[in-house]
Motif scaffolding. Structure first.
Motif, PDB file in Angstrom:
ATOM      1  N   ARG A 141       0.846  -1.188   0.000  1.00 24.70           N
ATOM      2  CA  ARG A 141       0.000   0.000   0.000  1.00 24.70           C
ATOM      3  C   ARG A 141       0.886   1.244   0.000  1.00 24.70           C
ATOM      4  O   ARG A 141       1.790   1.377   0.814  1.00 24.70           O
ATOM      5  CB  ARG A 141      -0.939  -0.016   1.204  1.00 24.70           C
ATOM      6  N   GLU A 142       0.579   2.154  -0.900  1.00 23.60           N
ATOM      7  CA  GLU A 142       1.404   3.346  -1.127  1.00 23.60           C
ATOM      8  C   GLU A 142       0.653   4.599  -0.722  1.00 23.60           C
ATOM      9  O   GLU A 142      -0.530   4.777  -1.062  1.00 23.60           O
ATOM     10  CB  GLU A 142       1.784   3.429  -2.614  1.00 23.60           C
ATOM     11  N   PHE A 143       1.350   5.490  -0.030  1.00 22.56           N
ATOM     12  CA  PHE A 143       0.755   6.764   0.352  1.00 22.56           C
ATOM     13  C   PHE A 143       0.548   7.642  -0.877  1.00 22.56           C
ATOM     14  O   PHE A 143       1.436   7.772  -1.722  1.00 22.56           O
ATOM     15  CB  PHE A 143       1.670   7.481   1.346  1.00 22.56           C
ATOM     16  N   VAL A 144      -0.638   8.277  -0.944  1.00 25.39           N
ATOM     17  CA  VAL A 144      -0.954   9.182  -2.046  1.00 25.39           C
ATOM     18  C   VAL A 144      -1.072  10.622  -1.551  1.00 25.39           C
ATOM     19  O   VAL A 144      -0.381  11.512  -2.035  1.00 25.39           O
ATOM     20  CB  VAL A 144      -2.259   8.757  -2.750  1.00 25.39           C
ATOM     21  N   ALA A 145      -1.971  10.850  -0.588  1.00 26.87           N
ATOM     22  CA  ALA A 145      -2.198  12.211  -0.096  1.00 26.87           C
ATOM     23  C   ALA A 145      -2.906  12.153   1.245  1.00 26.87           C
ATOM     24  O   ALA A 145      -3.607  11.182   1.539  1.00 26.87           O
ATOM     25  CB  ALA A 145      -3.028  13.021  -1.090  1.00 26.87           C
ATOM     26  N   SER A 146      -2.726  13.207   2.037  1.00 27.83           N
ATOM     27  CA  SER A 146      -3.420  13.282   3.327  1.00 27.83           C
ATOM     28  C   SER A 146      -3.606  14.737   3.717  1.00 27.83           C
ATOM     29  O   SER A 146      -2.874  15.620   3.256  1.00 27.83           O
ATOM     30  CB  SER A 146      -2.633  12.536   4.408  1.00 27.83           C
ATOM     31  N   LEU A 147      -4.600  14.963   4.563  1.00 27.88           N
ATOM     32  CA  LEU A 147      -4.759  16.298   5.124  1.00 27.88           C
ATOM     33  C   LEU A 147      -5.291  16.203   6.545  1.00 27.88           C
ATOM     34  O   LEU A 147      -5.971  15.240   6.908  1.00 27.88           O
ATOM     35  CB  LEU A 147      -5.643  17.183   4.247  1.00 27.88           C
ATOM     36  N   SER A 148      -4.966  17.210   7.321  1.00 32.97           N
ATOM     37  CA  SER A 148      -5.333  17.232   8.731  1.00 32.97           C
ATOM     38  C   SER A 148      -6.813  17.563   8.895  1.00 32.97           C
ATOM     39  O   SER A 148      -7.505  17.904   7.941  1.00 32.97           O
ATOM     40  CB  SER A 148      -4.477  18.264   9.473  1.00 32.97           C
ATOM     41  N   ARG A 149      -7.290  17.460  10.114  1.00 32.74           N
ATOM     42  CA  ARG A 149      -8.715  17.633  10.366  1.00 32.74           C
ATOM     43  C   ARG A 149      -9.217  19.000   9.970  1.00 32.74           C
ATOM     44  O   ARG A 149     -10.369  19.136   9.554  1.00 32.74           O
ATOM     45  CB  ARG A 149      -9.024  17.358  11.834  1.00 32.74           C
ATOM     46  N   ASN A 150      -8.381  20.026  10.082  1.00 35.47           N
ATOM     47  CA  ASN A 150      -8.815  21.372   9.693  1.00 35.47           C
ATOM     48  C   ASN A 150      -8.375  21.721   8.275  1.00 35.47           C
ATOM     49  O   ASN A 150      -8.621  22.833   7.806  1.00 35.47           O
ATOM     50  CB  ASN A 150      -8.282  22.408  10.686  1.00 35.47           C
ATOM     51  N   GLY A 151      -7.721  20.770   7.598  1.00 34.97           N
ATOM     52  CA  GLY A 151      -7.276  21.005   6.229  1.00 34.97           C
ATOM     53  C   GLY A 151      -6.042  21.862   6.109  1.00 34.97           C
ATOM     54  O   GLY A 151      -5.626  22.187   4.990  1.00 34.97           O
ATOM     55  N   PHE A 152      -5.432  22.225   7.234  1.00 36.74           N
ATOM     56  CA  PHE A 152      -4.293  23.133   7.190  1.00 36.74           C
ATOM     57  C   PHE A 152      -3.020  22.425   6.729  1.00 36.74           C
ATOM     58  O   PHE A 152      -2.229  22.979   5.966  1.00 36.74           O
ATOM     59  CB  PHE A 152      -4.076  23.751   8.566  1.00 36.74           C
ATOM     60  N   TRP A 153      -2.844  21.195   7.197  1.00 37.81           N
ATOM     61  CA  TRP A 153      -1.647  20.432   6.824  1.00 37.81           C
ATOM     62  C   TRP A 153      -1.996  19.437   5.726  1.00 37.81           C
ATOM     63  O   TRP A 153      -2.957  18.685   5.857  1.00 37.81           O
ATOM     64  CB  TRP A 153      -1.087  19.680   8.030  1.00 37.81           C
TER      65      TRP A 153
END
Length: 124
Positions: free
Chosen positions: A45-57
């Motif tokens: 499994r390869e990481f594609v994208a992520s974001l924090s709960r508030n979308g800031f990171w």
């Protein structure tokens, strides 16, 4: 407990675009970091994208930077993955995950909940 349901996968020609959606159940969606990962046959499994709960990171895997965009709409309990300039090597099952600490994690073992996946196939 969070249930995740992905949609939006399909067959697309190289150079085309797709937008994946992941809808979460429950009232705590806004507290979770969200991520997209993918897995091709015979590969990890390869990481594609992520974001924090508030979308800031926001984080992106090197292979998708500049082509994919992750976003979220907490009012709709939904996280999106806009995929442009698709390549054959993007072919995989795409999974969304929910991370309990609200972080934009890049490691799959830091995600507590997963959807069932949606197939993306890019033809040349």
């Amino acid at each position: 407990q969070v249930q995740l349901v992905e949609s939006g996968g399909g067959l697309v020609q190289a150079g085309g675009s797709l937008r994946l959606s992941c809808v979460a159940s429950g009232r705590t969606f806004s507290t979770y970091g969200m991520g997209w990962f993918r897995q091709a046959p015979g590969k990890e499994r390869e990481f594609v994208a992520s974001l924090s709960r508030n979308g800031f990171w926001i984080n992106y895997g090197d292979s998708v930077k500049g082509r994919f965009t992750i976003s979220r709409d907490n009012a709709k309990n939904t996280v999106y993955l806009q995929m442009n300039s698709l390549k054959s090597e993007d072919t995989a099952v795409y999974y969304c995950g929910a991370q309990k600490d609200g972080l934009a994690s890049t490691r799959p073992d830091e995600y507590a909940y997963w959807g069932q996946g949606t197939q993306v196939t890019v033809s040349t």
